[in-house]
Design a protein around this motif. Sequence first.
Motif, PDB file in Angstrom:
ATOM      1  N   ALA A 282       0.839  -1.204   0.000  1.00  0.00           N
ATOM      2  CA  ALA A 282       0.000   0.000   0.000  1.00  0.00           C
ATOM      3  C   ALA A 282       0.870   1.248   0.000  1.00  0.00           C
ATOM      4  CB  ALA A 282      -0.934  -0.011   1.206  1.00  0.00           C
ATOM      5  N   VAL A 283       1.891   1.247   0.840  1.00  0.00           N
ATOM      6  CA  VAL A 283       2.824   2.379   0.901  1.00  0.00           C
ATOM      7  C   VAL A 283       3.527   2.562  -0.444  1.00  0.00           C
ATOM      8  CG1 VAL A 283       5.008   3.137   1.926  1.00  0.00           C
ATOM      9  CG2 VAL A 283       3.154   2.297   3.390  1.00  0.00           C
ATOM     10  N   GLU A 284       3.947   1.452  -1.048  1.00  0.00           N
ATOM     11  CA  GLU A 284       4.625   1.519  -2.341  1.00  0.00           C
ATOM     12  C   GLU A 284       3.695   2.115  -3.401  1.00  0.00           C
ATOM     13  OE1 GLU A 284       7.404  -1.531  -4.823  1.00  0.00           O
ATOM     14  OE2 GLU A 284       5.323  -2.158  -4.537  1.00  0.00           O
ATOM     15  N   SER A 285       2.435   1.700  -3.406  1.00  0.00           N
ATOM     16  CA  SER A 285       1.497   2.194  -4.415  1.00  0.00           C
ATOM     17  C   SER A 285       1.255   3.689  -4.273  1.00  0.00           C
ATOM     18  CB  SER A 285       0.172   1.432  -4.323  1.00  0.00           C
ATOM     19  OG  SER A 285      -0.560   1.816  -3.174  1.00  0.00           O
ATOM     20  N   LEU A 286       1.445   4.216  -3.069  1.00  0.00           N
ATOM     21  CA  LEU A 286       1.254   5.648  -2.820  1.00  0.00           C
ATOM     22  C   LEU A 286       2.565   6.432  -2.920  1.00  0.00           C
ATOM     23  CD1 LEU A 286      -1.284   5.452   0.147  1.00  0.00           C
ATOM     24  CD2 LEU A 286      -1.757   5.894  -2.257  1.00  0.00           C
ATOM     25  N   GLY A 287       3.642   5.745  -3.318  1.00  0.00           N
ATOM     26  CA  GLY A 287       4.923   6.422  -3.514  1.00  0.00           C
ATOM     27  C   GLY A 287       5.569   6.910  -2.243  1.00  0.00           C
ATOM     28  N   ALA A 288       5.346   6.203  -1.123  1.00  0.00           N
ATOM     29  CA  ALA A 288       5.818   6.693   0.175  1.00  0.00           C
ATOM     30  C   ALA A 288       6.827   5.772   0.841  1.00  0.00           C
ATOM     31  CB  ALA A 288       4.622   6.913   1.100  1.00  0.00           C
TER      32      ALA A 288
ATOM     33  N   SER B 193      -6.037  -2.811  10.881  1.00  0.00           N
ATOM     34  CA  SER B 193      -6.519  -1.541  11.421  1.00  0.00           C
ATOM     35  C   SER B 193      -5.407  -0.774  12.123  1.00  0.00           C
ATOM     36  CB  SER B 193      -7.672  -1.801  12.389  1.00  0.00           C
ATOM     37  OG  SER B 193      -8.110  -0.594  12.976  1.00  0.00           O
ATOM     38  N   GLU B 194      -4.599  -1.465  12.913  1.00  0.00           N
ATOM     39  CA  GLU B 194      -3.490  -0.799  13.611  1.00  0.00           C
ATOM     40  C   GLU B 194      -2.493  -0.208  12.617  1.00  0.00           C
ATOM     41  OE1 GLU B 194      -3.001  -3.243  17.808  1.00  0.00           O
ATOM     42  OE2 GLU B 194      -2.354  -4.209  15.943  1.00  0.00           O
ATOM     43  N   LEU B 195      -2.199  -0.950  11.576  1.00  0.00           N
ATOM     44  CA  LEU B 195      -1.261  -0.459  10.570  1.00  0.00           C
ATOM     45  C   LEU B 195      -1.826   0.739   9.823  1.00  0.00           C
ATOM     46  CD1 LEU B 195       0.026  -3.883   9.257  1.00  0.00           C
ATOM     47  CD2 LEU B 195       1.479  -2.058  10.159  1.00  0.00           C
ATOM     48  N   GLN B 196      -3.085   0.659   9.444  1.00  0.00           N
ATOM     49  CA  GLN B 196      -3.679   1.770   8.702  1.00  0.00           C
ATOM     50  C   GLN B 196      -3.721   3.041   9.552  1.00  0.00           C
ATOM     51  OE1 GLN B 196      -7.402   0.681   6.732  1.00  0.00           O
ATOM     52  NE2 GLN B 196      -6.576  -1.335   6.267  1.00  0.00           N
ATOM     53  N   GLN B 197      -4.075   2.908  10.815  1.00  0.00           N
ATOM     54  CA  GLN B 197      -4.097   4.072  11.694  1.00  0.00           C
ATOM     55  C   GLN B 197      -2.699   4.671  11.821  1.00  0.00           C
ATOM     56  OE1 GLN B 197      -5.908   3.102  15.486  1.00  0.00           O
ATOM     57  NE2 GLN B 197      -7.753   2.282  14.523  1.00  0.00           N
ATOM     58  N   TRP B 198      -1.695   3.822  11.965  1.00  0.00           N
ATOM     59  CA  TRP B 198      -0.321   4.321  12.098  1.00  0.00           C
ATOM     60  C   TRP B 198       0.122   5.017  10.813  1.00  0.00           C
ATOM     61  CZ3 TRP B 198       4.381   3.470   9.694  1.00  0.00           C
ATOM     62  CH2 TRP B 198       5.510   3.941  10.374  1.00  0.00           C
ATOM     63  N   LEU B 199      -0.195   4.433   9.678  1.00  0.00           N
ATOM     64  CA  LEU B 199       0.226   5.007   8.400  1.00  0.00           C
ATOM     65  C   LEU B 199      -0.477   6.340   8.139  1.00  0.00           C
ATOM     66  CD1 LEU B 199       0.330   1.733   6.277  1.00  0.00           C
ATOM     67  CD2 LEU B 199       2.292   3.169   6.885  1.00  0.00           C
ATOM     68  N   VAL B 200      -1.725   6.455   8.519  1.00  0.00           N
ATOM     69  CA  VAL B 200      -2.416   7.746   8.403  1.00  0.00           C
ATOM     70  C   VAL B 200      -1.723   8.784   9.284  1.00  0.00           C
ATOM     71  CG1 VAL B 200      -4.575   8.980   8.904  1.00  0.00           C
ATOM     72  CG2 VAL B 200      -4.632   6.776   7.719  1.00  0.00           C
ATOM     73  N   GLY B 201      -1.258   8.335  10.447  1.00  0.00           N
ATOM     74  CA  GLY B 201      -0.501   9.228  11.325  1.00  0.00           C
ATOM     75  C   GLY B 201       0.828   9.670  10.742  1.00  0.00           C
ATOM     76  N   GLN B 202       1.329   8.901   9.776  1.00  0.00           N
ATOM     77  CA  GLN B 202       2.565   9.270   9.080  1.00  0.00           C
ATOM     78  C   GLN B 202       2.293  10.199   7.896  1.00  0.00           C
ATOM     79  OE1 GLN B 202       5.730   8.103  10.253  1.00  0.00           O
ATOM     80  NE2 GLN B 202       4.315   7.609  11.919  1.00  0.00           N
ATOM     81  N   GLY B 203       1.030  10.538   7.688  1.00  0.00           N
ATOM     82  CA  GLY B 203       0.697  11.486   6.635  1.00  0.00           C
ATOM     83  C   GLY B 203       0.093  10.880   5.383  1.00  0.00           C
ATOM     84  N   LEU B 204      -0.151   9.578   5.359  1.00  0.00           N
ATOM     85  CA  LEU B 204      -0.760   8.965   4.175  1.00  0.00           C
ATOM     86  C   LEU B 204      -2.260   9.218   4.179  1.00  0.00           C
ATOM     87  CD1 LEU B 204       2.046   7.541   4.246  1.00  0.00           C
ATOM     88  CD2 LEU B 204       0.908   5.546   3.278  1.00  0.00           C
ATOM     89  N   PRO B 205      -2.857   9.491   3.017  1.00  0.00           N
ATOM     90  CA  PRO B 205      -4.300   9.773   2.957  1.00  0.00           C
ATOM     91  C   PRO B 205      -5.119   8.524   3.240  1.00  0.00           C
ATOM     92  CG  PRO B 205      -3.343   9.714   0.744  1.00  0.00           C
ATOM     93  CD  PRO B 205      -2.196   9.620   1.706  1.00  0.00           C
ATOM     94  N   ALA B 206      -6.045   8.610   4.180  1.00  0.00           N
ATOM     95  CA  ALA B 206      -6.789   7.442   4.658  1.00  0.00           C
ATOM     96  C   ALA B 206      -7.578   6.763   3.538  1.00  0.00           C
ATOM     97  CB  ALA B 206      -7.715   7.850   5.795  1.00  0.00           C
ATOM     98  N   ALA B 207      -8.273   7.538   2.723  1.00  0.00           N
ATOM     99  CA  ALA B 207      -9.126   6.947   1.689  1.00  0.00           C
ATOM    100  C   ALA B 207      -8.290   6.207   0.648  1.00  0.00           C
ATOM    101  CB  ALA B 207      -9.963   8.038   1.023  1.00  0.00           C
ATOM    102  N   LYS B 208      -7.195   6.806   0.209  1.00  0.00           N
ATOM    103  CA  LYS B 208      -6.335   6.169  -0.796  1.00  0.00           C
ATOM    104  C   LYS B 208      -5.645   4.935  -0.210  1.00  0.00           C
ATOM    105  CE  LYS B 208      -5.376  10.199  -3.672  1.00  0.00           C
ATOM    106  NZ  LYS B 208      -4.324  11.089  -4.235  1.00  0.00           N
ATOM    107  N   LEU B 209      -5.282   5.025   1.067  1.00  0.00           N
ATOM    108  CA  LEU B 209      -4.649   3.888   1.732  1.00  0.00           C
ATOM    109  C   LEU B 209      -5.607   2.706   1.803  1.00  0.00           C
ATOM    110  CD1 LEU B 209      -2.154   2.859   3.347  1.00  0.00           C
ATOM    111  CD2 LEU B 209      -3.284   3.749   5.397  1.00  0.00           C
ATOM    112  N   LYS B 210      -6.851   2.975   2.215  1.00  0.00           N
ATOM    113  CA  LYS B 210      -7.850   1.905   2.327  1.00  0.00           C
ATOM    114  C   LYS B 210      -8.145   1.307   0.957  1.00  0.00           C
ATOM    115  CE  LYS B 210     -10.916  -0.370   4.868  1.00  0.00           C
ATOM    116  NZ  LYS B 210     -11.489  -1.263   3.856  1.00  0.00           N
ATOM    117  N   ALA B 211      -8.232   2.146  -0.063  1.00  0.00           N
ATOM    118  CA  ALA B 211      -8.504   1.653  -1.416  1.00  0.00           C
ATOM    119  C   ALA B 211      -7.383   0.747  -1.906  1.00  0.00           C
ATOM    120  CB  ALA B 211      -8.704   2.828  -2.370  1.00  0.00           C
TER     121      ALA B 211
END
Length: 212
Positions: A102-108, A133-151
Amino acid sequence: MTRILLSLLFSLLLPASAFAAAPAPFVPTEGVDYVVIDGAQPYRPLQGKVEVVEVFAYSCSHCADFQPKLDAWRHRLPRDVRFTFVPSAAVGSEPLSRAYFAVESLGAVEAVHAALFRAIHDDGTMPSNPTDSELQQWLVGQGLPAAKLKAAWDSPAMVAALRHANDFQQAVGIEGTPTLVVDGKYRILGKSRDDQLRILDALIASQRRRHR
């Protein structure tokens, strides 16, 4: 006169002795420094590029210890060498593997990769077996957009990426992490992390010559 002749003789001998003292180039030995992988292909082949892959797991303490040294090494690679991380496909690793893709797909990757290792192994802010869920919450805290991350997390591309990573690791015979592979052809052995990087450098040089 004798002193002058001796001085001239010494000056003539010095370059030859210096040349003789130069170490021979390191040539890796099959079965000692690397294993040849029969029938395997690069993970993401690209014409004219030498591929170096690290199969890693965020939960792996050896990978976490190696990561700073590997980062310093990979950032010095020539332009015709492509470095790619591949998350482990071991049982129980899927949430962390999804996190990487997911991080790779968002270029992060450059922004998040080392930070996730630190969160698990240094800061204790992330368990070694986190939930999606824990990972997604942490990654959003790192500045990744929640909607794009979930998608990205739930996309068909994610399913394909996980399958491809598993197929690659089966093909090259991964026995643990971290494991380094060159062009899908050479699995690095080595006695230490520094030794592995030395073997990598030699095999990369050989493959670069073949790609030209």
